[in-house]
Design a protein around this motif. Structure first.
Motif, PDB file in Angstrom:
ATOM      1  N   ILE A 136       6.512  -0.431  -8.791  1.00  0.00           N
ATOM      2  CA  ILE A 136       6.117   0.959  -9.025  1.00  0.00           C
ATOM      3  C   ILE A 136       4.600   1.060  -9.007  1.00  0.00           C
ATOM      4  N   LEU A 137       4.081   1.913  -8.124  1.00  0.00           N
ATOM      5  CA  LEU A 137       2.642   2.158  -8.078  1.00  0.00           C
ATOM      6  C   LEU A 137       2.351   3.535  -8.641  1.00  0.00           C
ATOM      7  N   ASP A 138       1.366   3.600  -9.538  1.00  0.00           N
ATOM      8  CA  ASP A 138       0.981   4.831 -10.214  1.00  0.00           C
ATOM      9  C   ASP A 138       0.032   5.640  -9.333  1.00  0.00           C
ATOM     10  N   VAL A 187      -3.393  10.126  -2.410  1.00  0.00           N
ATOM     11  CA  VAL A 187      -4.110   9.011  -3.013  1.00  0.00           C
ATOM     12  C   VAL A 187      -3.506   7.713  -2.503  1.00  0.00           C
ATOM     13  N   LYS A 188      -4.363   6.713  -2.283  1.00  0.00           N
ATOM     14  CA  LYS A 188      -3.882   5.392  -1.890  1.00  0.00           C
ATOM     15  C   LYS A 188      -3.890   4.468  -3.101  1.00  0.00           C
ATOM     16  N   ALA A 189      -2.756   3.821  -3.341  1.00  0.00           N
ATOM     17  CA  ALA A 189      -2.648   2.830  -4.412  1.00  0.00           C
ATOM     18  C   ALA A 189      -2.152   1.528  -3.807  1.00  0.00           C
ATOM     19  N   THR A 190      -2.664   0.405  -4.280  1.00  0.00           N
ATOM     20  CA  THR A 190      -2.281  -0.888  -3.724  1.00  0.00           C
ATOM     21  C   THR A 190      -2.012  -1.905  -4.826  1.00  0.00           C
ATOM     22  N   THR A 191      -1.209  -2.885  -4.486  1.00  0.00           N
ATOM     23  CA  THR A 191      -1.015  -4.043  -5.346  1.00  0.00           C
ATOM     24  C   THR A 191      -0.699  -5.240  -4.462  1.00  0.00           C
ATOM     25  N   GLU A 236       0.854  -1.200   0.000  1.00  0.00           N
ATOM     26  CA  GLU A 236       0.000   0.000   0.000  1.00  0.00           C
ATOM     27  C   GLU A 236       0.881   1.238   0.000  1.00  0.00           C
ATOM     28  N   VAL A 237       0.537   2.178  -0.877  1.00  0.00           N
ATOM     29  CA  VAL A 237       1.274   3.434  -0.957  1.00  0.00           C
ATOM     30  C   VAL A 237       0.289   4.589  -0.811  1.00  0.00           C
TER      31      VAL A 237
END
Length: 256
Positions: free
Chosen positions: A139-141, A119-123, A107-108
């Motif tokens: 790399i998270l966009d 903004v929260k981005a996850t993978t 989580e970023v």
């Protein structure tokens, strides 16, 4: 079983577990959509790596470093396996102490210091003991803009006599999520971005008006039409139809 044998078995079992335990490195980066990496200059991104099964936090911290090489990131065609990041580009290096393959959530939250815009981005991915994920890493966009209404400011009381021909000169500051500059004719061209203000009173829209880039980088201004005294709400949005990037800010103010 004697106590001595039991102790030996416990020791052997512990030794076997330790033999499989390895510190595994994983680099995580946050990259602004259609722009560069989110690093120290904008406050960094906050990274959390969790065990998907147990929810245990395995590593957490900030990305630090530069936003990267503009020429490589923005102007060079990228072939397969070409690196976007160099040794100075912002990253968080997780050190994971794992004994077996672990399915993790990454989580970023970025840019972390700008709560209204973050903004929260996850993978998710499998991490294998001893198999480091380095280079560009994960790399998270991060889509969007950082948009701040500078004038009028929050709950500012403005004298009606100071208005010019029944209007107020609204001013906003707009930058990419990495802090990259928006200006006339630059890499991030202001002409590609719609910036509009929406004036409301008691929930009703009174007017909508455009804001245009000024001679100052990142600064947009527009004439906000006002005819009455009272309390108002100003919402400003920015939108790029080519990339889908958007940003919003909102303030309340008073004309007295």
């Amino acid at each position: 079983m004697s106590v001595f044998k039991a102790i030996i078995l416990v020791i052997l079992s512990f030794a076997v577990q330790l033999s499989f335990s390895q510190t595994t490195k994983m680099i995580v980066r946050a990259k602004a959509k259609d722009a560069k990496f989110i690093g120290t200059g904008i406050g960094g991104a906050y990274v959390i790596v969790r065990n998907n099964t147990t929810g245990e936090i395995l590593a957490q911290g900030y990305t630090t470093g530069t936003s990267g090489d503009t020429e490589v990131i923005m102007n060079t065609p990228i072939a397969r396996k070409t690196r976007l990041a160099d040794d100075n580009t912002a990253k968080f290096e997780a050190q994971l102490d794992i004994r077996e393959p672990v399915f993790v959530d990454v989580e970023v939250i970025a840019p972390f210091n700008r709560k209204a815009a973050s903004v929260k981005a996850t993978t998710q991915l499998w991490v294998i003991p001893g198999k480091d994920i380095l280079g560009d890493g994960i790399i998270l966009d991060i889509p969007g803009y950082i948009l701040d209404i500078k004038y009028p400011s929050t709950h500012e009381v403005i004298a009606a006599e100071s208005l010019t021909h029944g209007s107020l000169r609204a001013r906003v500051y707009l930058v990419m999520m990495c802090g990259c500059v928006i200006n006339k004719g630059g890499i991030w061209d202001a002409e590609d971005i719609e910036v509009w203000g929406v004036l409301r009173r008691d929930g009703q829209i009174l007017s909508e008006f455009p804001l245009e880039i000024t001679d100052d980088d990142n600064v947009f201004e527009g004439a906000l039409p006002l005819e009455d005294k009272g309390s108002f709400e100003l919402l400003v949005y920015a939108f790029d139809g080519k990339t889908g990037n958007s940003g919003v800010d909102k303030v309340s103010f008073v004309i007295n």
